[in-house]
Design a protein around this motif. Structure first.
Motif, short mmCIF file in Angstrom:
data_model
loop_
_atom_site.label_atom_id
_atom_site.label_comp_id
_atom_site.label_asym_id
_atom_site.label_seq_id
_atom_site.Cartn_x
_atom_site.Cartn_y
_atom_site.Cartn_z
N LEU A 1 0.69 -1.34 0.18
CA LEU A 1 -0.20 -0.04 -0.45
C LEU A 1 0.82 1.03 -0.32
CD1 LEU A 1 -2.52 -1.33 2.21
CD2 LEU A 1 -2.99 -0.72 0.39
N ARG B 1 -10.42 0.40 -0.98
CA ARG B 1 -8.84 -0.70 -1.00
C ARG B 1 -9.33 -1.91 -0.41
NH1 ARG B 1 -5.47 4.05 -2.85
NH2 ARG B 1 -5.93 4.66 -0.25
N VAL C 1 -8.41 -4.32 2.49
CA VAL C 1 -7.24 -4.05 3.16
C VAL C 1 -7.42 -4.78 4.62
CG1 VAL C 1 -6.03 -2.12 1.72
CG2 VAL C 1 -7.63 -1.92 4.34
N PHE D 1 2.74 2.96 3.22
CA PHE D 1 3.57 1.84 3.81
C PHE D 1 5.02 1.90 3.97
CE2 PHE D 1 -0.27 0.48 6.01
CZ PHE D 1 -1.12 1.54 5.67
N SER E 1 -10.24 -7.30 7.92
CA SER E 1 -9.83 -6.81 6.79
C SER E 1 -11.64 -5.59 6.84
CB SER E 1 -10.44 -7.89 5.82
OG SER E 1 -11.81 -8.72 6.02
N PHE E 2 -11.29 -5.05 6.01
CA PHE E 2 -12.52 -4.01 5.54
C PHE E 2 -12.35 -2.75 4.54
CE2 PHE E 2 -9.45 0.32 7.09
CZ PHE E 2 -8.26 -0.48 7.90
N TYR F 1 -4.76 8.00 8.10
CA TYR F 1 -5.06 8.25 6.64
C TYR F 1 -5.29 9.74 5.92
CZ TYR F 1 -7.19 6.85 2.46
OH TYR F 1 -7.29 6.25 0.73
N LYS G 1 -16.13 -7.13 12.04
CA LYS G 1 -16.94 -8.58 12.38
C LYS G 1 -17.58 -8.36 13.04
CE LYS G 1 -14.58 -10.56 8.56
NZ LYS G 1 -13.21 -10.24 8.22
N ARG H 1 -2.79 -5.43 1.44
CA ARG H 1 -3.99 -5.90 0.87
C ARG H 1 -4.70 -7.39 1.41
NH1 ARG H 1 -4.82 -1.64 -3.73
NH2 ARG H 1 -2.35 -0.65 -3.74
N LEU I 1 -0.65 -3.46 7.75
CA LEU I 1 -1.71 -3.60 7.20
C LEU I 1 -1.51 -3.45 5.85
CD1 LEU I 1 -5.10 -2.53 7.37
CD2 LEU I 1 -4.54 -0.51 6.37
N ASP J 1 -11.07 0.24 2.59
CA ASP J 1 -10.74 1.84 3.24
C ASP J 1 -11.26 2.59 2.45
OD1 ASP J 1 -9.02 2.22 0.84
OD2 ASP J 1 -6.54 1.93 2.18
N LYS J 2 -10.46 4.21 2.95
CA LYS J 2 -11.25 5.07 1.99
C LYS J 2 -11.32 5.31 0.62
CE LYS J 2 -12.18 7.71 6.38
NZ LYS J 2 -11.54 6.87 7.88
N GLY J 3 -9.85 4.87 0.24
CA GLY J 3 -10.03 4.61 -1.11
C GLY J 3 -10.50 3.65 -1.86
#
Lengths: 423, 423
Positions: free
Chosen positions: A6, B71, B73, A9, B64-65, A108, A68, B46, B44, B67-69
């Motif tokens: 990413l 992605r 991740v 990072f 996992s989630f 972010y 979750k 992908r 973090l 992200d604001k872009g």
């Protein structure tokens, strides 16, 4: 599938890690020498933990999500709230507590020079002392770290007091203090016209004069000027005078009073400070101040606090520019080459390992000349050669790769000989 | 607002951290002594990075989630994929590479004894050697760490070979190897009836006999039995014999062949191993094996690899039970009490700090007797007392808090005196 790293990072391989470890170790040892104890906090917390202190605006700058189990959580954007939570709820802590930590932190934000999405941040805080001695101790810790990292004279520790600035703004008339603070905080980073407009909107009658006034920085003389122009600042100027004298006593010379330092975050109370590259090339190296109201926000008793945070990104830029970033090179001390007699080679390697040497052992099982070539290519300074003959005699051959010389020694004498030869 | 710490996450205060640091430092120093270099990877990544190796099932167990872009991740549930990505893409790496790391790892699983949602995991891997010497070196590193942590004889290193087990299963008939592996992996953790049914469904004709057979464990004798019963296992038995002999040469005694070790994850190739508490009380302490196909999965050349991971949770449980977990106590070495002469007190404190002592300084400005009481309550072993008189004479008073004695020394002699008195 996109499996790339990413943006914002980093990954560190052994050569890079060796340098970073040294820098972190200087931070750790300096903090320990100041009597600070190391702590470690979760990297993931409920988002509300950060809303308490910083409101809704923090949310935009976090890696937050719903987990979750339906919980709104976030990668931590700072360490302080978790510490304040502990101080608020653990009644058994002997105060003042002095804590430090070097956690990973996530924000972010758009990555740019000196700003990453994942970085390490050295944090140090004192909870439970309202004394100026605590402010001095925390700022001295920051300066001592920079000194031990080879940055003496390469930075400026800019110090101000938000209560002093508030007193000044109130003397100027009916000023929106928060708005003025936000504008001052942007000086040098945002467009000057925008800042001037903001200051006018905040109710400052002559922004030109005001900007000129707060651009002065220096020592006790600056405090004299402030007190003369704005008499209500007197008690805060007294306090800053004490702080500057204390930092003199620590033996530092990089501290100056600088009115343009206000720290944008609304929770700071009293003294605030930032260390900046002396050449003005980079963003702030570190920032901190007093936050006497935060622990109470988290449900605890009134507990004064002072601390700072220092990311590793700007620090690295500055240290590299000044040529004091540690050498990025990892190497074992010795390579054990085995010409047969694998069991004996293992015995020799384990003996050296238990004596504290960094010992790489041949894994190839190839001929001796290939093993030596490998060790040479890898830049390992010494090779220990053992075969059946050495095993029978209970000896080993130590080869100095740079000199190209080698000597046979009894196995029991090998560690001492090697220790004498290594830098 | 709920600002409580998340379930399965921990925080460490200085006393606890002091112990954990020591444990991690033993891991680090042992890995370095084996010639392994330290690396550090993003926390973090992908989500696809983990799908490549472990398929869709890993997703359920991750934080996992999106992200604001936009992605997809995840907080990393393991380190290996990031390492494999580097090995796959960096052609300049001299192989074999030996890497270790102690990252935080996150798994979305139900917390229970020895299983957390956030934990530290020591990882060590060798990429680029298919030799049995590499398997031995990695297993020896794991065993050496446990030895240095005071656990010699307290664990069993159970070793098997998935290819050997595959050969056995094929001799049994038309067996669904993956399904059988999954069932074997659950032995001791799942209901025995369920396991038997699974083995039958996988095509194993006599699960009772099979379970009895794989329950045997030991040394070379077990390998002889296996080879006699299933001749096609011969090359793998030969390899395991070599491995066991090599581990003998390292001087270890805790390694056994154990057919019930298969490691659930589908990507392991060849040798697999787990270290278990000798008393069988806890989950596995560590696990690892060969994964020769993974680097290729990430787009690299065929690169053999072997490694293991060891979380800190089960390790801590075992070390505590065996009484070898380090003492949980952080204390400064000395408290500098100031009876006036604050500047001199600062000078004395800084002198000691630069000599490497852990020095807490009075922040209260209160009277001497209160300062002494504070240092006593805090358990700090020595107090240095300075006032105007000491400043004028260039001396300091060193007080031994346990003995209740004190002595006046020239400031220049203070560090040596203190060093002699500290343990």
């Amino acid at each position: 599938m996109d499996i790339s790293r990413l943006k914002g990072f980093r990954e560190f391989l052994p050569d890079e890690m060796e340098a970073r470890r040294r820098v972190f170790e200087v931070m750790r040892q300096t903090a320990l020498s100041f009597g600070f104890g190391e702590v470690d906090m979760p990297s993931l917390e409920r988002l509300d933990l950060f809303r308490v202190k910083s409101g809704e605006e923090i949310v935009e700058q976090t890696f937050s999500f719903v987990d979750k189990g339906g919980r709104e959580v976030t990668l931590i954007p700072e360490l302080t709230p978790a510490l304040a939570r502990i101080v608020a709820h653990r009644k058994d802590l002997q105060k003042p507590v002095r804590w430090f930590s070097i956690p990973k932190i996530w924000r972010y934000e758009e990555p740019q020079s000196g700003r990453l999405r994942e970085f390490y941040q050295f944090n140090a805080d004192i909870f439970g002392s309202s004394s100026i001695y605590a402010d001095a101790e925390v700022i001295a810790l920051a300066m001592e770290i920079l000194h031990r990292l080879g940055l003496a004279g390469k930075f400026q520790m800019r110090i101000s007091d938000r209560y002093m600035m508030e007193a000044i703004l109130r003397e100027l008339g009916d000023v929106d203090v928060d708005r003025a603070f936000r504008a001052i905080d942007k000086i040098g980073r945002a467009d000057e016209g925008w800042i001037q407009n903001e200051l006018i909107s905040a109710g400052i009658p002559d922004p030109d004069e005001f900007m000129g006034f707060i651009s002065s920085h220096g020592g006790q003389d600056v405090l004299d000027d402030i007190e003369a122009a704005y008499p209500s600042t007197r008690p805060r100027c007294e306090r800053l005078r004490d702080l500057m004298s204390l930092l003199d006593a620590y033996g530092f010379r990089e501290h100056v009073v600088d009115l343009s330092i206000v720290r944008g975050l609304a929770y700071y109370t009293g003294v605030v400070f930032e260390a900046h590259d002396a050449k003005g090339e980079f963003r702030a190296i570190l920032g901190g101040g007093r936050y006497d109201t935060v622990v109470k926000l988290f449900g605890g008793e009134d507990t004064p606090a002072v601390g700072f945070g220092m990311g590793d990104a700007v620090l690295e830029l500055l240290m590299r520019r000044e040529g004091v970033w540690p050498e990025e090179r990892f190497s074992p001390d010795v390579f054990v080459a085995s010409a047969g007699a694998r069991e004996y080679a293992i015995e020799v390697a384990m003996k050296l390992r238990r004596e504290g040497f960094r010992v790489e052992m041949d894994l190839s099982g190839k001929g001796l000349s290939k093993q030596l070539r490998y060790a040479s290519r890898r830049g390992i300074p010494f090779v220990v050669i053992v075969g059946d003959r050495e095993m029978e005699k209970g000896v080993a051959v130590l080869r100095d790769m740079a000199a190209g010389t080698q000597v046979e020694v009894p196995l029991k004498d090998l560690p001492a000989l090697l220790r004498g030869r290594l830098p």
